[in-house]
Design a protein around this motif. Sequence first.
Motif, short mmCIF file in Angstrom:
data_model
loop_
_atom_site.label_atom_id
_atom_site.label_comp_id
_atom_site.label_asym_id
_atom_site.label_seq_id
_atom_site.Cartn_x
_atom_site.Cartn_y
_atom_site.Cartn_z
N THR A 1 -1.75 -0.70 -4.28
CA THR A 1 -2.98 0.15 -3.70
C THR A 1 -2.59 1.35 -3.65
O THR A 1 -1.75 1.77 -2.51
CB THR A 1 -3.64 -0.81 -2.76
OG1 THR A 1 -3.93 -1.88 -3.01
CG2 THR A 1 -4.94 0.11 -2.48
N THR B 1 -3.85 2.11 -9.11
CA THR B 1 -4.24 0.79 -8.30
C THR B 1 -4.25 -0.32 -9.16
O THR B 1 -5.31 -0.21 -10.01
CB THR B 1 -5.17 1.20 -7.23
OG1 THR B 1 -4.97 2.08 -6.12
CG2 THR B 1 -5.83 -0.06 -6.50
N GLN C 1 0.17 -6.97 -5.85
CA GLN C 1 -0.66 -5.71 -5.77
C GLN C 1 -0.18 -4.37 -5.33
O GLN C 1 0.49 -4.34 -4.63
CB GLN C 1 -1.91 -6.29 -4.91
CG GLN C 1 -3.11 -5.31 -4.61
CD GLN C 1 -4.08 -5.07 -5.76
OE1 GLN C 1 -4.24 -5.96 -6.48
NE2 GLN C 1 -4.33 -3.88 -5.95
N PRO D 1 0.67 -1.32 0.15
CA PRO D 1 0.03 -0.05 0.04
C PRO D 1 0.89 1.30 0.02
O PRO D 1 1.94 1.41 0.60
CB PRO D 1 -0.80 -0.15 1.37
CG PRO D 1 -0.86 -1.82 1.66
CD PRO D 1 0.56 -2.00 1.04
N PRO E 1 -4.36 7.41 -7.26
CA PRO E 1 -5.24 6.34 -7.07
C PRO E 1 -5.53 5.41 -8.40
O PRO E 1 -5.71 4.25 -8.14
CB PRO E 1 -6.38 6.99 -6.48
CG PRO E 1 -5.70 8.41 -5.87
CD PRO E 1 -4.65 8.70 -6.83
N SER F 1 -3.40 5.04 -2.28
CA SER F 1 -4.77 5.73 -1.43
C SER F 1 -4.56 7.42 -1.47
O SER F 1 -3.33 7.81 -1.46
CB SER F 1 -4.41 5.34 0.11
OG SER F 1 -3.35 5.67 0.66
#
Length: 122
Positions: free
Chosen positions: A119, A89, A117, A11, A86, A121
């Motif tokens: 991601t 993502t 992955q 993340p 964002p 934010s």
Amino acid sequence: QVQLVESGGDPVQAGGSPRLPCEVFGVRREYMGWFREAPGKEREGVAVIYVVLGTTYYADSVKGRFTVSQDNANNTLYLQMDSLKPEDTAMYYCAASIVRLARLNPVAYDIWGQGTQVTVSS
């Protein structure tokens, strides 16, 4: 053993600059690169490199922000991602192709990693 192993997907906040490595085992191809797949969207080419000449190709959405590079001494392909948004993502995949004009077309790639992955934010 032919294998591509991605890592580095964590993340991250918008504006971040992570780097994704892809370890390459037993693979020799014309093109190597990075693709991504977001939920509900088709897999798309992000950044690829024509291995012999080092020529690079980028999707318009990442030009000027992402950089693909190869470290032949360590058999590793990298994707440096800067100024993340964002909308970046997605699951990111490393892939290799024997097709001379493969460029950013995922259909032309026959060897794929398991994906990592990312991601972002806001």
